[in-house]
Design a protein around this motif. Structure first.
Motif, PDB file in Angstrom:
ATOM      1  N   LEU C  41       0.232   1.825   1.943  1.00  0.00           N
ATOM      2  CA  LEU C  41       0.477   2.973   2.832  1.00  0.00           C
ATOM      3  C   LEU C  41      -0.760   3.447   3.598  1.00  0.00           C
ATOM      4  O   LEU C  41      -0.640   4.281   4.496  1.00  0.00           O
ATOM      5  CB  LEU C  41       1.024   4.154   2.014  1.00  0.00           C
ATOM      6  CG  LEU C  41       2.383   3.928   1.365  1.00  0.00           C
ATOM      7  CD1 LEU C  41       2.677   5.040   0.354  1.00  0.00           C
ATOM      8  CD2 LEU C  41       3.490   3.898   2.423  1.00  0.00           C
ATOM      9  N   CYS C  43      -3.617   5.070   2.238  1.00  0.00           N
ATOM     10  CA  CYS C  43      -3.954   6.414   1.767  1.00  0.00           C
ATOM     11  C   CYS C  43      -5.455   6.662   1.872  1.00  0.00           C
ATOM     12  O   CYS C  43      -6.263   5.732   1.853  1.00  0.00           O
ATOM     13  CB  CYS C  43      -3.501   6.594   0.323  1.00  0.00           C
ATOM     14  SG  CYS C  43      -1.690   6.558   0.186  1.00  0.00           S
ATOM     15  N   LEU C  50       1.637   8.780  -5.781  1.00  0.00           N
ATOM     16  CA  LEU C  50       2.600   8.476  -6.828  1.00  0.00           C
ATOM     17  C   LEU C  50       2.422   6.995  -7.172  1.00  0.00           C
ATOM     18  O   LEU C  50       2.505   6.142  -6.294  1.00  0.00           O
ATOM     19  CB  LEU C  50       4.000   8.726  -6.256  1.00  0.00           C
ATOM     20  CG  LEU C  50       5.174   8.874  -7.195  1.00  0.00           C
ATOM     21  CD1 LEU C  50       4.962   9.967  -8.219  1.00  0.00           C
ATOM     22  CD2 LEU C  50       6.440   9.171  -6.380  1.00  0.00           C
ATOM     23  N   LEU C  51       2.197   6.717  -8.461  1.00  0.00           N
ATOM     24  CA  LEU C  51       1.934   5.352  -8.905  1.00  0.00           C
ATOM     25  C   LEU C  51       3.082   4.817  -9.741  1.00  0.00           C
ATOM     26  O   LEU C  51       3.568   5.491 -10.649  1.00  0.00           O
ATOM     27  CB  LEU C  51       0.688   5.312  -9.796  1.00  0.00           C
ATOM     28  CG  LEU C  51      -0.669   5.531  -9.182  1.00  0.00           C
ATOM     29  CD1 LEU C  51      -1.728   5.560 -10.280  1.00  0.00           C
ATOM     30  CD2 LEU C  51      -0.997   4.406  -8.211  1.00  0.00           C
ATOM     31  N   THR C  52       3.456   3.562  -9.479  1.00  0.00           N
ATOM     32  CA  THR C  52       4.395   2.877 -10.359  1.00  0.00           C
ATOM     33  C   THR C  52       3.625   1.738 -11.012  1.00  0.00           C
ATOM     34  O   THR C  52       2.709   1.181 -10.407  1.00  0.00           O
ATOM     35  CB  THR C  52       5.652   2.407  -9.596  1.00  0.00           C
ATOM     36  OG1 THR C  52       6.726   2.211 -10.506  1.00  0.00           O
ATOM     37  CG2 THR C  52       5.434   1.132  -8.817  1.00  0.00           C
ATOM     38  N   ILE C  73       3.409   4.129  -4.401  1.00  0.00           N
ATOM     39  CA  ILE C  73       4.714   4.094  -3.723  1.00  0.00           C
ATOM     40  C   ILE C  73       4.934   5.299  -2.812  1.00  0.00           C
ATOM     41  O   ILE C  73       5.883   5.323  -2.049  1.00  0.00           O
ATOM     42  CB  ILE C  73       5.885   3.970  -4.721  1.00  0.00           C
ATOM     43  CG1 ILE C  73       5.890   5.111  -5.740  1.00  0.00           C
ATOM     44  CG2 ILE C  73       5.868   2.619  -5.415  1.00  0.00           C
ATOM     45  CD1 ILE C  73       7.155   5.153  -6.599  1.00  0.00           C
ATOM     46  N   GLY C  74       4.042   6.275  -2.901  1.00  0.00           N
ATOM     47  CA  GLY C  74       4.184   7.420  -2.017  1.00  0.00           C
ATOM     48  C   GLY C  74       2.980   8.333  -2.117  1.00  0.00           C
ATOM     49  O   GLY C  74       2.182   8.245  -3.044  1.00  0.00           O
ATOM     50  N   SER C  75       2.898   9.178  -1.110  1.00  0.00           N
ATOM     51  CA  SER C  75       1.881  10.221  -1.094  1.00  0.00           C
ATOM     52  C   SER C  75       2.640  11.493  -1.473  1.00  0.00           C
ATOM     53  O   SER C  75       3.737  11.743  -0.971  1.00  0.00           O
ATOM     54  CB  SER C  75       1.310  10.292   0.320  1.00  0.00           C
ATOM     55  OG  SER C  75       0.414  11.356   0.445  1.00  0.00           O
ATOM     56  N   ILE C  76       2.095  12.286  -2.364  1.00  0.00           N
ATOM     57  CA  ILE C  76       2.803  13.494  -2.821  1.00  0.00           C
ATOM     58  C   ILE C  76       2.493  14.651  -1.879  1.00  0.00           C
ATOM     59  O   ILE C  76       1.313  14.933  -1.601  1.00  0.00           O
ATOM     60  CB  ILE C  76       2.395  13.838  -4.270  1.00  0.00           C
ATOM     61  CG1 ILE C  76       2.808  12.689  -5.214  1.00  0.00           C
ATOM     62  CG2 ILE C  76       3.037  15.149  -4.717  1.00  0.00           C
ATOM     63  CD1 ILE C  76       2.330  12.845  -6.636  1.00  0.00           C
ATOM     64  N   ASP C  77       3.555  15.300  -1.372  1.00  0.00           N
ATOM     65  CA  ASP C  77       3.360  16.439  -0.465  1.00  0.00           C
ATOM     66  C   ASP C  77       2.698  17.583  -1.235  1.00  0.00           C
ATOM     67  O   ASP C  77       3.143  17.950  -2.327  1.00  0.00           O
ATOM     68  CB  ASP C  77       4.713  16.930   0.081  1.00  0.00           C
ATOM     69  CG  ASP C  77       5.427  15.849   0.899  1.00  0.00           C
ATOM     70  OD1 ASP C  77       4.800  14.810   1.201  1.00  0.00           O
ATOM     71  OD2 ASP C  77       6.614  16.051   1.213  1.00  0.00           O
TER      72      ASP C  77
ATOM     73  N   TRP E  11       7.960  16.098  -3.781  1.00  0.00           N
ATOM     74  CA  TRP E  11       8.433  15.496  -2.537  1.00  0.00           C
ATOM     75  C   TRP E  11       7.368  14.557  -2.003  1.00  0.00           C
ATOM     76  O   TRP E  11       6.171  14.792  -2.183  1.00  0.00           O
ATOM     77  CB  TRP E  11       8.721  16.584  -1.490  1.00  0.00           C
ATOM     78  CG  TRP E  11      10.042  17.245  -1.694  1.00  0.00           C
ATOM     79  CD1 TRP E  11      11.239  16.879  -1.146  1.00  0.00           C
ATOM     80  CD2 TRP E  11      10.326  18.380  -2.519  1.00  0.00           C
ATOM     81  NE1 TRP E  11      12.243  17.721  -1.595  1.00  0.00           N
ATOM     82  CE2 TRP E  11      11.723  18.637  -2.430  1.00  0.00           C
ATOM     83  CE3 TRP E  11       9.542  19.194  -3.348  1.00  0.00           C
ATOM     84  CZ2 TRP E  11      12.338  19.681  -3.122  1.00  0.00           C
ATOM     85  CZ3 TRP E  11      10.149  20.229  -4.037  1.00  0.00           C
ATOM     86  CH2 TRP E  11      11.542  20.459  -3.925  1.00  0.00           C
ATOM     87  N   SER E  12       7.836  13.526  -1.339  1.00  0.00           N
ATOM     88  CA  SER E  12       6.920  12.566  -0.749  1.00  0.00           C
ATOM     89  C   SER E  12       7.435  12.188   0.636  1.00  0.00           C
ATOM     90  O   SER E  12       8.395  11.434   0.775  1.00  0.00           O
ATOM     91  CB  SER E  12       6.840  11.323  -1.642  1.00  0.00           C
ATOM     92  OG  SER E  12       6.129  10.300  -0.989  1.00  0.00           O
ATOM     93  N   LYS E  14       5.633  10.655   2.987  1.00  0.00           N
ATOM     94  CA  LYS E  14       5.071   9.336   3.322  1.00  0.00           C
ATOM     95  C   LYS E  14       5.242   8.446   2.095  1.00  0.00           C
ATOM     96  O   LYS E  14       4.636   8.697   1.047  1.00  0.00           O
ATOM     97  CB  LYS E  14       3.588   9.528   3.659  1.00  0.00           C
ATOM     98  CG  LYS E  14       2.735   8.289   3.811  1.00  0.00           C
ATOM     99  CD  LYS E  14       1.289   8.740   4.128  1.00  0.00           C
ATOM    100  CE  LYS E  14       0.236   7.713   3.798  1.00  0.00           C
ATOM    101  NZ  LYS E  14      -1.119   8.310   3.925  1.00  0.00           N
ATOM    102  N   ASP E  69       9.660   3.205 -12.212  1.00  0.00           N
ATOM    103  CA  ASP E  69       9.369   2.845 -13.609  1.00  0.00           C
ATOM    104  C   ASP E  69       9.663   3.982 -14.594  1.00  0.00           C
ATOM    105  O   ASP E  69       9.303   3.864 -15.776  1.00  0.00           O
ATOM    106  CB  ASP E  69       7.927   2.335 -13.752  1.00  0.00           C
ATOM    107  CG  ASP E  69       6.883   3.430 -13.571  1.00  0.00           C
ATOM    108  OD1 ASP E  69       7.234   4.589 -13.332  1.00  0.00           O
ATOM    109  OD2 ASP E  69       5.682   3.114 -13.675  1.00  0.00           O
TER     110      ASP E  69
END
Lengths: 80, 80, 80, 80, 80
Positions: C41, C43, C50-52, C73-77, E11-12, E14, E69
């Motif tokens: 992404l 970052c 957010l990590l998986t 897998i995502g950036s946390i708002d 929430w994410s 991105k 996960d």
């Protein structure tokens, strides 16, 4: 992945048949724990390495099903 | 993988049908935690062993799907 | 999944062939431990992510079997 | 595998459809942590049990993909 | 599985394309650690939940390979 530093090599004369040939390195990770990882790169003692774990490590071996759950996937570049 | 030392054997008279026959050893790992691992090698109490964990351990059993998540894959050579 | 905060990037000149190209970020998770995760992404340092982990992370790569066990897998708002 | 001792049963009236019917036991493991495991054996409170975890536990269910990551595979024989 | 208590939602904006739509809840587990889990049940803050982790959680999604996960598989019944 996690980072670790190579402490030395281990040998196992008595082992299961499916163990891939090559180097098995003892790697100290940041928590202080030691992981024994398969090393396809020929890393040296003191080298900083990147470790992948679990079934992902075993997936590196494509010709047979290796019972390997820790694999060195790279050496981490360090400032000199 | 992680290293451990064999403490003894455990027995389970009441178990699921799919449990492979053989030795189940209690192994103390460096953190002090005890792991119960399947032993295909016939290791003795006091022996230093190499443990693989997770689905990689189950993958050792190719004839059926064994519910085994810890496997001894080798005995670690020690200086005498 | 677990949340973490990006601390920086790592580089590995010497690595296995199957390592996907792209950014590898060092991420500090709530326990204080550092995870090196693949970042699809882009970052930035300081970003909450957010990590998986595990084989789920490797499953993100569909064209080849990547030895990746940690993925952003995502950036946390975050509230500003 | 790890050993644990059964503390009691838990119930979940509101759950995903794919949850297998049967007993879900709260098991205290040696670290003091509690694991909720699927019990195919009908174990009692106080019983010493052998737990398998991860995708290996889910593999026990062959008719459908069960979201179970902890399974009791045996009762450990104890000296009386 | 492990038990946890819902603390809130994250929430994410991105994120990777493959992220399933729905609620992502921050859940505090017994060790004090926080896990971010996918919630297919619509759980509320304060609710006691049952979490499954690893590739077992991803296996819940059958139409595509989700990078998830951690999954809430049930709400734990509590005495009132």
């Amino acid at each position: 992945m996690i980072r670790g530093r190579v402490k030395g090599q281990i040998w196992s004369s008595k082992h299961v048949d499916k163990l891939p040939k090559g180097g098995y390195l003892e790697v100290e990770v940041e928590s202080g724990e030691n992981i024994i990882a398969y090393d396809p790169l020929g890393c040296a003692v003191g080298e900083a390495v990147l470790l992948t774990q679990g079934s992902v490590a075993a997936g590196y071996f494509t010709e047979f099903k290796a019972p390997i759950d820790s694999l060195i996937i790279g050496s981490i570049d360090e400032k000199e």
